[in-house]
Design a protein around this motif. Sequence first.
Motif, PDB file in Angstrom:
ATOM      1  N   LEU A  11      21.022  46.782   0.596  1.00 54.02           N
ATOM      2  CA  LEU A  11      20.536  47.895  -0.216  1.00 54.02           C
ATOM      3  C   LEU A  11      21.669  48.250  -1.171  1.00 54.02           C
ATOM      4  O   LEU A  11      22.696  48.777  -0.750  1.00 54.02           O
ATOM      5  CB  LEU A  11      20.177  49.098   0.671  1.00 54.02           C
ATOM      6  CG  LEU A  11      19.748  50.368  -0.069  1.00 54.02           C
ATOM      7  CD1 LEU A  11      18.508  50.135  -0.922  1.00 54.02           C
ATOM      8  CD2 LEU A  11      19.497  51.509   0.929  1.00 54.02           C
ATOM      9  N   ILE A 218      10.655  48.188   0.848  1.00 51.64           N
ATOM     10  CA  ILE A 218      11.239  47.878   2.159  1.00 51.64           C
ATOM     11  C   ILE A 218      10.129  47.758   3.201  1.00 51.64           C
ATOM     12  O   ILE A 218      10.143  46.853   4.046  1.00 51.64           O
ATOM     13  CB  ILE A 218      12.275  48.956   2.546  1.00 51.64           C
ATOM     14  CG1 ILE A 218      13.464  48.878   1.576  1.00 51.64           C
ATOM     15  CG2 ILE A 218      12.743  48.776   3.988  1.00 51.64           C
ATOM     16  CD1 ILE A 218      14.395  50.078   1.630  1.00 51.64           C
ATOM     17  N   THR A 323      21.146  46.165   7.689  1.00 49.35           N
ATOM     18  CA  THR A 323      21.199  46.310   6.224  1.00 49.35           C
ATOM     19  C   THR A 323      22.587  46.757   5.763  1.00 49.35           C
ATOM     20  O   THR A 323      23.095  47.783   6.220  1.00 49.35           O
ATOM     21  CB  THR A 323      20.137  47.338   5.758  1.00 49.35           C
ATOM     22  OG1 THR A 323      18.844  46.868   6.169  1.00 49.35           O
ATOM     23  CG2 THR A 323      20.164  47.498   4.244  1.00 49.35           C
TER      24      THR A 323
END
Lengths: 525, 525
Positions: A11, A218, A323
């Motif tokens: 991200l 997502i 992530t």
Amino acid sequence: MTANSTVRNILFIMCDQLRRDYLGCYGHPRIRTPHIDALAGRGTRFTRCYVQAPVCGPSRMSTYTGRYVASHGATWNFVPLSVETPTLGDYLQKAGLRTAVVGKTHVVPNLGGMARLNIDPASAQGARLAQGGFEPYARHDGVITDAWLKRKPNAYNDYLRKSGYDAVNAWHEFAASGVDETGRVQSAWKLRNSRLKARVEERHSETAWSTDRAMDFIREQGDNPWCLHLSYIKPHWPYIAPAPYHDMYSEKDVAAPMRVDAEKVDAHPVYQAFRDHAESRAFSRNEVRNSVIPSYMGLISQVDDHIGRLTRFLEDAGRLKDTLIVFTSDHGDLLGDHWLGEKEMFYEPSVGVPLIMVDPSASKGGTWIHPSWKRSIYSLLSSTRLGSLKTISGWKASLSCRGCCGDAPPLREAAFSELDYAFYPARSALGLGPNEARAEMVCTERWKLILYAGFPPQLFDLRSDPAELRDLGRDPAFAPVRAELLERLTGWHAARRNRCHMADREVDAWLAHRTEPGGVEIGEW
Amino acid sequence: MTANSTVRNILFIMCDQLRRDYLGCYGHPRIRTPHIDALAGRGTRFTRCYVQAPVCGPSRMSTYTGRYVASHGATWNFVPLSVETPTLGDYLQKAGLRTAVVGKTHVVPNLGGMARLNIDPASAQGARLAQGGFEPYARHDGVITDAWLKRKPNAYNDYLRKSGYDAVNAWHEFAASGVDETGRVQSAWKLRNSRLKARVEERHSETAWSTDRAMDFIREQGDNPWCLHLSYIKPHWPYIAPAPYHDMYSEKDVAAPMRVDAEKVDAHPVYQAFRDHAESRAFSRNEVRNSVIPSYMGLISQVDDHIGRLTRFLEDAGRLKDTLIVFTSDHGDLLGDHWLGEKEMFYEPSVGVPLIMVDPSASKGGTWIHPSWKRSIYSLLSSTRLGSLKTISGWKASLSCRGCCGDAPPLREAAFSELDYAFYPARSALGLGPNEARAEMVCTERWKLILYAGFPPQLFDLRSDPAELRDLGRDPAFAPVRAELLERLTGWHAARRNRCHMADREVDAWLAHRTEPGGVEIGEW
């Protein structure tokens, strides 16, 4: 999150025009950014990250390509990016990560190059190139003028219109405008209107919409790996915030400007020319700062709240543990410091940006960098070679052993940045040709030297003068310091990689080939 | 030829590895080059032309693209050229000139870039890109090893085989081999065999064949405009000449080498590493020079005879009056000067080349440069900013007003050249990484400074030491000279154009646009 976490997603959050010192974790005394501060607390906060250019386009192209501006050639906002240059998206997609953008990239494709290569800009291929390698999940490049809107559709503007905001240029008329005391709609293009409440509802604002689109993406991905470039347009101008952020801060929260009258005396000609720009004249007035800065701060707190919302969403979705989160900005905002507005100049509030990385696998002792992201992540990391490391001791080793192209670059001792100011009134004022308006910065732990083609340099001692109020660029006493920094800059010029279409391993293979039996025999008797 | 001549065609002749001082018109006391001398007599002879890199590939790519090596990125022979970069062929073809090559270009296309852009290298598009914009009328890149021949067809080799030279690699076995006193066939890869007569008949040699193909092309064109890049592979190694050129010169014609023992004392580390190369050790021996140089001279006189033949052909065809003739080389040959062989180093015999231009319209008072050839011709002309002008007084004005991109660059005061020596044994010997083997030259009327990344510089005073026998690079007395030259080099670095995908007029348009009504209003109160 366990020590066994494996990073699968990235991200990559970028704010626009967010200066480094306008976050709580970077020491701002008044701003409230608890969620970004929490990222910094869990991850690594780089205290001295510099962008490769203090202008949106070239800075972003450096991040997306992993190259300095002189190498990618997109020296200003609307200068096209070579269609042949691979970007972050190319590397990651090849590695199986769906790589998309929500928000701004500022990528302008080289239509001339496409024409030469017979690539139709309207084809799938052309469209991909126009996005710099990112799938345009919800792309836009910021608020638009009426003229631009006619040329190019805009996802956020379409959303506003569908949500009932009734105007052709709904973005401008609702999200970037307010209503004054007399009931008149006023555009936030005028800084006097920054203090107003934006006409858009917060839940429909740019920041909220971008965060929603990020969650959609997502969610859509499920367990499939991804890289999302969540590229907030805020706190970039037009400076106007929706309720409740429009009056979250007031004049009393506005920090005193970093400027002294002495800066105007015997001023450097290029600095002087930028100080004559409209935005510099405006931000030199306290009235302007008091109208703009509370909104600027509100917009940042708004981004922060949405990052909090997004973090909770990731946690609920089980994504926090796999992530990698990167948070940064494309450049800062001078906001009246040094009697200047906007960015461009190499003062810290302009060229310095925040950089925070949260790596759930870091407890294993190191920080994970996706192999395919090497070049691009390296452009971030290499821009931080001054990065003091806050939490994770493994970072240093990690930076040394997992840098660009499999090599092992040491942490650098100097940061470099470039400016092409051919596009600014300052160039006209100085009577320069379109290729004569160049400047470069080299910055070490202590010193910052700025070289202007055709003009004397600027020099600042960041140790004794962290606010950069005393220009030593023409002080004879500092000639040896300037000479040393000039040597660094020259060394950087000389070492800049330009052999971009051949990998290092091929170079080594050629060297080995020279003496191969049956090969070319040069100079044998 | 009258004063009213109009130039419609361009004959762009390039020799390979022809050093500047091995022509009669450049002062060689023994060599016979009457036809090239006649071109110089009718045209303009540039006395101090320098190549942008003293290596075939990067030098040629600079000529074809009009860019310095740092900009086009093809830093060595087999480093691919960007497929997005326009070349001379693009400019001229667009202007209606059929633009073709006979002989060598050394263009290697960027297959990685083609893959990224989904361009099939086997398609017409891919084939065009593989030629750097030239129609491959009769292209080859020089004599080939057996291994290379299997990978790539070769027009001259095919011709030899069709002409009865019976071998798979006929080029090597006939044109690049001789028969020794014992009747054994010997390869000219070995310098000891340079003194032999080539096994090929002169009329079938590389130089004769290339000239024949050039005539075919010109004949084919009739009155249609053209640019022909006649790119002789000679006098490049393997050094061996066909009769009668193989014994036209002898040991007594070989000039004494420019070298002194003092050069070996406290030698510069990079220079020393190149001196350890096989070819340098070989050419340091007089036996080698006496075997090679008579053949080298014979090959040059052979090229000269064919240029005479071609000039007569042009005259007979009525083309002399409307054809601009350019004669140059891609770099020189050290031939044992400074105890070195080959090129690469920035000594005059390596980095200096001849440049002659014959412009039939010049009597009108100026020199014609095809508007579409601006960038590429500029790369030739800009590499000659030291050019003393022999005959045509209009040149100076012409250079000033018809340079690159419609601008008006002044004649330059310094020449710049670049070297990427990552591909040479010298790099291994010095223990350098693939991106650390860099050098750059800046040369003024009097001084030549060579900067090596990671090593001290070299400095030569061309006025008091034109043979460059005394390296002043580490002499404290010359620190101020070095500082001044370093400043020039830094200025050049800083000013190198990298905004390649936007024209200057667009830059000016953007600057104007900033203040356009209804446009973006930055910093207005």
